[in-house]
Design a protein around this motif. Structure first.
Motif, PDB file in Angstrom:
ATOM      1  N   LYS A   1     -60.736 -29.549 -25.924  1.00 28.62           N
ATOM      2  CA  LYS A   1     -61.499 -28.419 -25.394  1.00 28.62           C
ATOM      3  C   LYS A   1     -60.974 -28.008 -24.026  1.00 28.62           C
ATOM      4  O   LYS A   1     -60.762 -26.825 -23.751  1.00 28.62           O
ATOM      5  N   ASP A   2     -60.741 -28.965 -23.160  1.00 28.84           N
ATOM      6  CA  ASP A   2     -60.253 -28.657 -21.813  1.00 28.84           C
ATOM      7  C   ASP A   2     -58.842 -28.083 -21.836  1.00 28.84           C
ATOM      8  O   ASP A   2     -58.504 -27.223 -21.016  1.00 28.84           O
ATOM      9  N   MET A   3     -58.021 -28.537 -22.774  1.00 31.01           N
ATOM     10  CA  MET A   3     -56.669 -28.001 -22.883  1.00 31.01           C
ATOM     11  C   MET A   3     -56.716 -26.505 -23.203  1.00 31.01           C
ATOM     12  O   MET A   3     -56.003 -25.704 -22.601  1.00 31.01           O
ATOM     13  N   TYR A   4     -57.562 -26.116 -24.165  1.00 36.01           N
ATOM     14  CA  TYR A   4     -57.686 -24.701 -24.513  1.00 36.01           C
ATOM     15  C   TYR A   4     -58.413 -23.915 -23.429  1.00 36.01           C
ATOM     16  O   TYR A   4     -58.130 -22.743 -23.192  1.00 36.01           O
ATOM     17  N   ASP A   5     -59.351 -24.554 -22.751  1.00 35.80           N
ATOM     18  CA  ASP A   5     -60.096 -23.885 -21.692  1.00 35.80           C
ATOM     19  C   ASP A   5     -59.173 -23.455 -20.552  1.00 35.80           C
ATOM     20  O   ASP A   5     -59.384 -22.408 -19.931  1.00 35.80           O
ATOM     21  N   ALA A   6     -58.138 -24.233 -20.307  1.00 36.50           N
ATOM     22  CA  ALA A   6     -57.245 -23.982 -19.177  1.00 36.50           C
ATOM     23  C   ALA A   6     -56.207 -22.896 -19.454  1.00 36.50           C
ATOM     24  O   ALA A   6     -55.542 -22.435 -18.528  1.00 36.50           O
ATOM     25  N   ASP A   7     -56.049 -22.469 -20.709  1.00 37.53           N
ATOM     26  CA  ASP A   7     -54.984 -21.519 -21.045  1.00 37.53           C
ATOM     27  C   ASP A   7     -55.512 -20.465 -22.015  1.00 37.53           C
ATOM     28  O   ASP A   7     -55.337 -20.568 -23.228  1.00 37.53           O
ATOM     29  N   ARG A   8     -56.163 -19.441 -21.478  1.00 41.98           N
ATOM     30  CA  ARG A   8     -56.763 -18.405 -22.335  1.00 41.98           C
ATOM     31  C   ARG A   8     -55.736 -17.680 -23.199  1.00 41.98           C
ATOM     32  O   ARG A   8     -56.001 -17.458 -24.389  1.00 41.98           O
ATOM     33  N   PRO A   9     -54.555 -17.276 -22.675  1.00 42.96           N
ATOM     34  CA  PRO A   9     -53.595 -16.604 -23.564  1.00 42.96           C
ATOM     35  C   PRO A   9     -53.202 -17.461 -24.777  1.00 42.96           C
ATOM     36  O   PRO A   9     -53.138 -16.957 -25.901  1.00 42.96           O
ATOM     37  N   ALA A  10     -52.975 -18.745 -24.563  1.00 45.32           N
ATOM     38  CA  ALA A  10     -52.642 -19.631 -25.690  1.00 45.32           C
ATOM     39  C   ALA A  10     -53.827 -19.758 -26.631  1.00 45.32           C
ATOM     40  O   ALA A  10     -53.666 -19.783 -27.860  1.00 45.32           O
ATOM     41  N   ARG A  11     -55.028 -19.817 -26.069  1.00 44.53           N
ATOM     42  CA  ARG A  11     -56.247 -19.922 -26.882  1.00 44.53           C
ATOM     43  C   ARG A  11     -56.408 -18.674 -27.750  1.00 44.53           C
ATOM     44  O   ARG A  11     -56.716 -18.768 -28.942  1.00 44.53           O
ATOM     45  N   GLU A  12     -56.191 -17.488 -27.183  1.00 42.78           N
ATOM     46  CA  GLU A  12     -56.328 -16.256 -27.960  1.00 42.78           C
ATOM     47  C   GLU A  12     -55.274 -16.145 -29.052  1.00 42.78           C
ATOM     48  O   GLU A  12     -55.576 -15.682 -30.158  1.00 42.78           O
ATOM     49  N   ARG A  13     -54.051 -16.564 -28.770  1.00 45.22           N
ATOM     50  CA  ARG A  13     -52.998 -16.546 -29.806  1.00 45.22           C
ATOM     51  C   ARG A  13     -53.379 -17.469 -30.958  1.00 45.22           C
ATOM     52  O   ARG A  13     -53.262 -17.108 -32.133  1.00 45.22           O
ATOM     53  N   SER A  14     -53.819 -18.660 -30.609  1.00 46.23           N
ATOM     54  CA  SER A  14     -54.190 -19.630 -31.637  1.00 46.23           C
ATOM     55  C   SER A  14     -55.402 -19.141 -32.428  1.00 46.23           C
ATOM     56  O   SER A  14     -55.458 -19.282 -33.652  1.00 46.23           O
ATOM     57  N   ALA A  15     -56.360 -18.551 -31.736  1.00 44.39           N
ATOM     58  CA  ALA A  15     -57.550 -18.030 -32.414  1.00 44.39           C
ATOM     59  C   ALA A  15     -57.184 -16.937 -33.405  1.00 44.39           C
ATOM     60  O   ALA A  15     -57.711 -16.897 -34.521  1.00 44.39           O
ATOM     61  N   LEU A  16     -56.267 -16.054 -33.021  1.00 38.73           N
ATOM     62  CA  LEU A  16     -55.864 -14.963 -33.909  1.00 38.73           C
ATOM     63  C   LEU A  16     -55.183 -15.494 -35.167  1.00 38.73           C
ATOM     64  O   LEU A  16     -55.520 -15.088 -36.289  1.00 38.73           O
ATOM     65  N   VAL A  17     -54.246 -16.406 -34.992  1.00 41.80           N
ATOM     66  CA  VAL A  17     -53.535 -16.962 -36.143  1.00 41.80           C
ATOM     67  C   VAL A  17     -54.504 -17.667 -37.088  1.00 41.80           C
ATOM     68  O   VAL A  17     -54.495 -17.449 -38.304  1.00 41.80           O
ATOM     69  N   ASN A  18     -55.376 -18.487 -36.532  1.00 41.94           N
ATOM     70  CA  ASN A  18     -56.248 -19.292 -37.383  1.00 41.94           C
ATOM     71  C   ASN A  18     -57.409 -18.516 -37.977  1.00 41.94           C
ATOM     72  O   ASN A  18     -57.833 -18.788 -39.094  1.00 41.94           O
ATOM     73  N   SER A  19     -57.921 -17.511 -37.272  1.00 43.29           N
ATOM     74  CA  SER A  19     -58.975 -16.691 -37.874  1.00 43.29           C
ATOM     75  C   SER A  19     -58.394 -15.806 -38.979  1.00 43.29           C
ATOM     76  O   SER A  19     -59.069 -15.542 -39.982  1.00 43.29           O
ATOM     77  N   THR A  20     -57.159 -15.372 -38.825  1.00 46.91           N
ATOM     78  CA  THR A  20     -56.505 -14.604 -39.896  1.00 46.91           C
ATOM     79  C   THR A  20     -56.333 -15.469 -41.139  1.00 46.91           C
ATOM     80  O   THR A  20     -56.569 -15.016 -42.273  1.00 46.91           O
ATOM     81  N   LEU A  21     -55.951 -16.713 -40.937  1.00 47.53           N
ATOM     82  CA  LEU A  21     -55.854 -17.659 -42.048  1.00 47.53           C
ATOM     83  C   LEU A  21     -57.210 -17.830 -42.723  1.00 47.53           C
ATOM     84  O   LEU A  21     -57.325 -17.775 -43.958  1.00 47.53           O
ATOM     85  N   GLN A  22     -58.257 -17.973 -41.922  1.00 47.03           N
ATOM     86  CA  GLN A  22     -59.598 -18.120 -42.496  1.00 47.03           C
ATOM     87  C   GLN A  22     -60.053 -16.848 -43.213  1.00 47.03           C
ATOM     88  O   GLN A  22     -60.779 -16.921 -44.207  1.00 47.03           O
ATOM     89  N   ALA A  23     -59.649 -15.685 -42.708  1.00 46.62           N
ATOM     90  CA  ALA A  23     -59.988 -14.432 -43.383  1.00 46.62           C
ATOM     91  C   ALA A  23     -59.392 -14.406 -44.792  1.00 46.62           C
ATOM     92  O   ALA A  23     -60.032 -13.954 -45.744  1.00 46.62           O
ATOM     93  N   ALA A  24     -58.172 -14.911 -44.927  1.00 44.95           N
ATOM     94  CA  ALA A  24     -57.553 -14.987 -46.256  1.00 44.95           C
ATOM     95  C   ALA A  24     -58.335 -15.926 -47.168  1.00 44.95           C
ATOM     96  O   ALA A  24     -58.569 -15.614 -48.343  1.00 44.95           O
TER      97      ALA A  24
END
Length: 196
Positions: free
Chosen positions: A108-131
């Motif tokens: 949690k703290d790793m993602y909290d410290a890097d919002r751009p990386a968090r948003e990239r990861s969120a986009l990739v994984n939510s797109t996967l979940q959408a499929a």
């Protein structure tokens, strides 16, 4: 080698599945959507992030608000669908990681410290979940009409908040008359897969 699923199931999930453009008036129940979610929630995401969020648009008032943000070519089918889901990316998904990844508390703290990386990861994984969600709709015997033709900023302001990014809108229901366009071509194996 053969596929483990029987041919009928393969057809329902993939070969015969199309993006639906029309729907019958038969309602999509809360129980059906619950069953779909309870199936597709098991689809893997990186670090079990599970950043997809689903907003179900059911009331006539909410539908009218939604239609104002849909592209002109998507309004009629969205108006007629028994149920519409707004799929969004939760850019604050890391707040749930202590529950989803209890054996990796520092994540949690790793993602909290890097919002751009968090948003990239969120986009990739939510797109996967959408499929997964679309395949789950098909597995429930329903048709899905996923669309990206909408005013994202307007949709976000109307239904979400600053931490949720609209990903797609999915019309859901039983397919109606002339629901499908003819199947478009697909690329062959050798055009897509490189073996090195």
């Amino acid at each position: 080698m053969s596929i483990a699923l029987d041919a009928h199931t393969q057809d329902v999930l993939f070969r015969e599945a199309h993006t639906a453009r029309t729907f019958t008036a038969e309602p999509v129940t809360d129980e059906q959507i619950q069953a779909i979610y309870d199936l597709v929630k098991y689809g893997p995401t990186a670090f079990n992030q599970s950043p997809l969020r689903i907003t179900l648009v059911r009331s006539p008032e909410a539908r009218e608000r939604l239609l104002g943000h849909m592209g002109e070519n998507n309004r009629a089918q969205t108006a007629a669908a028994p149920l519409v889901a707004i799929l969004s990316t939760d850019n604050e998904f890391h707040e749930e990681l202590p529950t989803l990844m209890p054996h990796f508390p520092q994540l949690k703290d790793m993602y909290d410290a890097d919002r751009p990386a968090r948003e990239r990861s969120a986009l990739v994984n939510s797109t996967l979940q959408a499929a997964y969600f679309i395949v789950g709709i098909r597995a429930a015997g329903l048709a899905a009409g996923p669309m990206s033709g909408f005013d994202a900023a307007g949709l976000q302001k109307e239904f979400l908040d600053d931490d949720h990014t609209p990903l797609m809108v999915v019309n859901i229901g039983k397919p109606g008359e002339n629901a499908w366009y003819p199947r478009s071509p697909r690329l062959d194996f050798d055009e897509v897969v490189a073996i090195v």
